[in-house]
Design an enzyme around this catalytic site. Structure first.
Site, PDB file in Angstrom:
ATOM      1  CB  SER A 444      -0.968  -0.020   1.184  1.00 34.95           C
ATOM      2  OG  SER A 444      -1.898  -1.065   1.014  1.00 34.95           O
ATOM      3  CG  ASP A 455       6.602   5.508 -12.248  1.00 36.08           C
ATOM      4  OD1 ASP A 455       7.183   4.448 -12.553  1.00 36.08           O
ATOM      5  OD2 ASP A 455       5.363   5.604 -12.123  1.00 36.08           O
ATOM      6  CE  LYS A 469      -5.116  -2.443   0.914  1.00 38.85           C
ATOM      7  NZ  LYS A 469      -5.070  -1.030   0.524  1.00 38.85           N
TER       8      LYS A 469
END
Length: 547
Positions: A444, A455, A469
């Site tokens: 999470s 990224d 998740k």
């Protein structure tokens, strides 16, 4: 009141006392729950083993068994139904061991309980991340009641042990008259549940409220594993964990049949830690009551108490040495940053271990960074192994310390308010080299950090693939101090990627250390931490960057 959380805890095995319970199945490396599915000749053989665990009411062990064997026998319907059945029975046992369920929910009148059912159904239909029809929600409630009528704890609590024939008649009527009955409105859903209440009152003499509760909890079984109805105690515990403060002795435990309560973690500066409890100890008695055969929830019920009260514990170390001590319950601060130190003095490589994302996490991180920077830190290892997540806003805030521009994370849901984009603010950004350590239990909010670092090419990710998740749960306040934890959105990395069910792979994969125990990090020396394979790899990466 509404809070967005990104967290992943194992409801079925882990309890933080006072309780920190978030779902679903994330286990620490030291938990003795591995199942070797290769020993079974076929799916039928695996099913027989699972049913034996069910017959002994070993619900947690049965869940672990079915999950593991389904990885081998993927399409076997018998194993799938065994898992479904076991989860329902575990849920029934769980709520009937919850004092607030009995004292605050079962005491409601039938009309009030039906109002709550209708409110929950309405919120699910409007806010859940995927459309849910009334038929599906009610059908899962019918299934829960059907299973509960053969659950020992349910029948004992509702005085049904001598009504076997009547129970069979009701179960047959549920299949014949109510199983998957088409329902086209919430009013029709309410009238259907009312009809079942009348049936159970007439045949079994149980209150309508008992029936409605099975439709509330069972209906939520139609949702994903992260969504569930929260009793008053669960709701209060959840907010305590979010705020970083709970009343208790400060242990995270898992029931192991025949051994007692296995201490998975002992919170920093808690009554448990000060009293000498250590991870991997086993609590074998609570106030003189043997707990070797108790479930985690039953033991947690004995451990509950008001601040300032005392509980006597008998516990064993892994080598079998037994001790007894008195522990005073008090407000325990849950610290997200549990270790910070300079690992490599020559290269000035710092280390921070973070175990959650609560309200106070960003401030704790700032304090840790400033402390290491005062020592001349030139590069940082950020350890998120075993970190199950926490608050969405906190995840964005902490990664904002390391990325100076662009999107950090975005969320997308069915309702407009669930569509959010979190941007970097560019204030007090750290630019030194960064290595992030993750593993299969990093979930999470931890994955938000990993996704942003990946990224934005902000650092190297070391370890193992994350849990996978990538969804957001909203905590919705309901009447009677209850709540609904509901998946309302999915989150996406800056490049608009969602790794739900897959996990994010590291840049540098390191085989899992077999003897790693995260909970001992506070007591491990700098040399011991540096020798950890994940940490050693991160140090080497950063040393090369600093040259």
């Amino acid at each position: 009141m509404r809070v967005n959380v990104l967290s992943c805890r194992l409801w079925s095995t882990l309890t933080l006392v006072s309780l920190f319970l978030l779902t679903p199945a994330v286990l620490r490396a030291e938990d003795p729950v591995e199942v070797d599915a290769s020993i079974y000749a076929d799916a039928a053989d695996a099913l027989r083993a699972g049913e034996l665990l069910e017959n002994n009411r070993q619900w947690v062990e049965a869940i672990n068994h079915y999950e593991a064997t389904l990885e081998r026998f993927t399409d076997d319907e018998g194993l799938k139904y065994g898992l479904r059945r076991t989860r329902i029975h575990f849920g029934v046992d769980r709520r009937y061991s919850d004092r607030s369920f009995e004292e605050k929910l079962l005491t409601k009148g039938r009309a009030e309980a039906l109002d709550l059912f209708e409110d929950i159904l309405s919120r699910v239909q409007y806010e859940y991340v995927e459309p849910i029809k009334e038929t599906r929600f009610v059908a899962h409630g019918t299934e829960s009641l059907y299973m509960a009528l053969k659950n020992d704890r349910f029948t004992a609590r509702n005085k049904l042990d001598d009504k076997t024939e009547a129970i069979d008649r009701v179960r047959q009527a549920l299949i014949k008259d109510f199983w998957n009955r088409r329902i086209d409105s919430r009013m029709q859903a309410r009238s259907t549940v009312t009809a079942v209440c009348d049936l159970c009152q007439r045949e079994l003499g149980i209150s309508g409220t008992v029936v409605v509760m099975e439709y509330i909890f069972g209906g939520c079984n139609a949702l994903d594993e992260y969504s569930n109805f929260l009793t008053p105690d669960r709701y209060n515990d959840l907010f305590g964990s979010i705020q970083g403060e709970l009343v208790g002795i400060g242990i995270e435990m898992k029931g192991v049949k025949g051994r007692g309560m296995h201490l998975v973690n002992v919170l920093f500066n808690s009554p448990a830690e000060r009293g000498g409890l250590q991870p991997d100890d086993y609590i074998v008695a609570i106030d003189g009551t043997d707990c070797k055969e108790l479930s985690t929830d039953d033991a947690a019920r004995l451990l509950r108490g008001t601040s300032g009260s005392t509980v006597s514990l008998t516990y064993e170390s892994p080598n079998g040495t037994q001790k007894t001590g008195d522990f005073v319950r008090q407000r325990v601060q849950i610290h997200s940053v549990t270790r910070k130190l300079m690992l490599d003095e020559a290269s000035k490589i710092g280390y921070i271990r973070m175990e959650g994302f609560q309200n106070n996490t960003a401030e704790e991180l700032d304090e840790a960074l400033r402390g290491l920077e005062r020592q001349g830190m030139k590069a940082l290892i950020w350890d998120l192994r075993g970190n199950p997540g926490g608050l969405l806003e906190t995840a964005a805030a902490v990664i904002d310390r390391f990325i100076d521009r662009g999107v950090l994370v975005s969320t997308k849901g069915r309702s407009p308010e669930q569509n959010q984009v979190f941007q970097a603010h560019g204030n007090n950004v750290r630019h030194y080299p960064l290595a992030l350590i993750v593993d299969e239990n990093s979930a999470s909010a931890s994955e938000i950090v990993a996704g942003a670092i990946r990224d934005h090419h902000r650092g190297k990710i070391v370890g193992r693939k994350t849990y996978g998740k990538w969804s957001v749960q909203s905590i919705i306040h309901l009447p009677g101090d209850t709540g609904l934890k509901l998946t309302t959105a999915k989150f996406y990395s800056p490049d608009d990627k969602n790794y739900s069910g897959k996990g994010l792979a590291p840049d540098v994969e390191v085989p899992e250390p077999k003897d790693l125990q995260y909970s001992f990090y506070r007591g491990r020396t700098t040399e011991e931490i540096s020798a950890d394979p994940d940490v050693a790899e991160a140090i080497e990466i950063l040393q090369n960057q600093l040259q």
